[in-house]
Design an enzyme around this catalytic site. Structure first.
Site, PDB file in Angstrom:
ATOM      1  N   LEU A  33      12.779 -18.056  27.312  1.00 46.17           N
ATOM      2  CA  LEU A  33      12.515 -19.390  27.840  1.00 46.17           C
ATOM      3  C   LEU A  33      12.772 -20.486  26.813  1.00 46.17           C
ATOM      4  O   LEU A  33      12.632 -20.288  25.611  1.00 46.17           O
ATOM      5  CB  LEU A  33      11.075 -19.467  28.343  1.00 46.17           C
ATOM      6  CG  LEU A  33      10.685 -18.416  29.391  1.00 46.17           C
ATOM      7  CD1 LEU A  33       9.261 -18.646  29.856  1.00 46.17           C
ATOM      8  CD2 LEU A  33      11.642 -18.415  30.576  1.00 46.17           C
ATOM      9  N   HIS A  37      13.383 -24.380  31.021  1.00 46.88           N
ATOM     10  CA  HIS A  37      12.375 -23.683  31.822  1.00 46.88           C
ATOM     11  C   HIS A  37      11.051 -24.446  31.790  1.00 46.88           C
ATOM     12  O   HIS A  37      10.356 -24.550  32.810  1.00 46.88           O
ATOM     13  CB  HIS A  37      12.144 -22.273  31.288  1.00 46.88           C
ATOM     14  CG  HIS A  37      13.339 -21.376  31.358  1.00 46.88           C
ATOM     15  ND1 HIS A  37      14.082 -21.041  30.256  1.00 46.88           N
ATOM     16  CD2 HIS A  37      13.922 -20.746  32.407  1.00 46.88           C
ATOM     17  CE1 HIS A  37      15.064 -20.236  30.621  1.00 46.88           C
ATOM     18  NE2 HIS A  37      14.995 -20.047  31.915  1.00 46.88           N
ATOM     19  N   GLN A  61      21.719  -8.221  39.377  1.00 49.13           N
ATOM     20  CA  GLN A  61      22.617  -9.384  39.403  1.00 49.13           C
ATOM     21  C   GLN A  61      23.608  -9.382  38.250  1.00 49.13           C
ATOM     22  O   GLN A  61      24.356 -10.332  38.073  1.00 49.13           O
ATOM     23  CB  GLN A  61      21.820 -10.685  39.419  1.00 49.13           C
ATOM     24  CG  GLN A  61      21.067 -11.018  38.158  1.00 49.13           C
ATOM     25  CD  GLN A  61      20.120 -12.185  38.346  1.00 49.13           C
ATOM     26  OE1 GLN A  61      19.130 -12.091  39.065  1.00 49.13           O
ATOM     27  NE2 GLN A  61      20.435 -13.312  37.724  1.00 49.13           N
ATOM     28  N   ASP A 150      22.160 -23.876  36.961  1.00 47.16           N
ATOM     29  CA  ASP A 150      22.670 -22.826  37.847  1.00 47.16           C
ATOM     30  C   ASP A 150      22.841 -23.429  39.238  1.00 47.16           C
ATOM     31  O   ASP A 150      22.177 -23.041  40.200  1.00 47.16           O
ATOM     32  CB  ASP A 150      21.710 -21.636  37.865  1.00 47.16           C
ATOM     33  CG  ASP A 150      21.600 -20.983  36.506  1.00 47.16           C
ATOM     34  OD1 ASP A 150      22.634 -20.569  35.951  1.00 47.16           O
ATOM     35  OD2 ASP A 150      20.478 -20.892  35.975  1.00 47.16           O
ATOM     36  N   ARG A 187      21.245 -18.002  27.123  1.00 49.87           N
ATOM     37  CA  ARG A 187      22.407 -17.398  26.463  1.00 49.87           C
ATOM     38  C   ARG A 187      22.782 -18.113  25.162  1.00 49.87           C
ATOM     39  O   ARG A 187      23.504 -17.547  24.346  1.00 49.87           O
ATOM     40  CB  ARG A 187      23.612 -17.391  27.412  1.00 49.87           C
ATOM     41  CG  ARG A 187      23.429 -16.481  28.619  1.00 49.87           C
ATOM     42  CD  ARG A 187      24.639 -16.542  29.530  1.00 49.87           C
ATOM     43  NE  ARG A 187      24.410 -15.811  30.763  1.00 49.87           N
ATOM     44  CZ  ARG A 187      24.651 -14.532  30.933  1.00 49.87           C
ATOM     45  NH1 ARG A 187      25.145 -13.834  29.926  1.00 49.87           N
ATOM     46  NH2 ARG A 187      24.423 -13.926  32.080  1.00 49.87           N
TER      47      ARG A 187
END
Length: 283
Positions: A33, A37, A61, A150, A187
């Protein structure tokens, strides 16, 4: 703040909360996080009596096992951040707890689930829908919070909610960026110092294209973004698509829609790390 690893334990306490008339917000995450977030959690705390944050690296996923294995994980650090921003419950299940049997459900919501990430990562959105629908069933939230980084994922989740008539309000929250423009992402922790130094060129090219688009065609703008990013050694554009913001279908001219978004995925570094971002041209 309480941490739960078992579904039944979380459901029992949420049952008691609902009996008291409390509203429930859910922030689904895969951990690692960051402030992005945290902004979702703060919004949920503001809107609801109870905020649940799920931390689960969902294997269904990932279409690349190496990507799954390298995904950053640090539950202790995550819990410290969540407690600091007011989360009530953390749900951190094992894979066996989430999927006691193999999930064979198939989700497809064309056109939003079949383009861009859907085309380049086969099975990705099916996995997203598997885990999100399962979390909705477990938590039964009044609201669920997703970050706009996203962006396509939000469109897919909304399509799923509409298709199945789920009683949950999807709340979109703005991208949180680093001071140099790089979108906050779990990432980013995978980037080396050199890779982190070049990654902001992605957003720079997108931002530069806003003014460029005012006097150039859509195709010229597309090509400029791709060439500008690829000119940086260590960055390689996987795709850049300029689409209708509602249907996610490609558009050919700026007049084709009142809502136009540019969506990009770029490989950064030698490993490489896959980074996504987007820019709104018209909305």
């Amino acid at each position: 703040m309480q941490v739960f690893h078992k579904i039944v334990e979380l459901q029992n306490i949420l049952f008691d909360d609902r009996k008291q008339g409390k509203t429930v917000g859910l922030v689904p995450t895969m951990g690692a996080l960051h402030e992005g977030h945290a902004s979702l959690v703060k919004k949920s705390v503001e809107d609801n009596d109870i905020t649940v944050v799920s931390i689960f690296v969902n294997p269904t996923q990932f279409n690349d096992p190496k990507d799954l294995n390298s995904y950053p994980r640090d539950l202790d650090a995550d819990c410290k951040l969540l407690e600091s921003v007011g989360a009530d419950y953390v749900f951190a299940p094992s894979v066996d707890e989430m999927y006691p049997t193999k999930d064979t459900r198939h989700f497809e919501f064309p056109p939003v689930s079949t383009v861009m990430e859907g085309a380049h990562r086969p099975g990705h959105f099916n996995g997203v829908c598997q885990v999100v629908s399962r979390l909705f069933y477990i938590v039964r939230p009044d609201r669920a919070y997703f970050g706009e980084k996203d962006w396509q994922q939000i469109a897919v989740v909304k399509a799923m909610v509409k298709s199945f008539g789920l009683n949950v309000n999807i709340v979109e929250c703005p991208i949180i960026r680093e001071p140099d423009g790089l979108a906050r992402s779990s990432r980013n922790t995978l980037l080396s110092a050199d890779e982190r130094a070049i990654a902001p060129n992605i957003f720079k090219a997108l931002k530069d294209s806003i003014d460029y688009a005012k006097s150039h065609t859509l195709k010229e703008t597309h090509d400029k973004v791709v060439s500008q990013i690829n000119a940086t050694d260590g960055l390689d554009v996987e795709y850049y698509e300029i689409v209708d913001g509602n249907t996610l279908q490609p558009v050919d001219t700026w007049d084709a829609s009142d809502y136009i978004v540019g969506c990009i995925t770029v490989y950064c570094g030698a490993r490489p790390v896959r980074l996504i971002d987007h820019i709104k041209y018209k909305n």
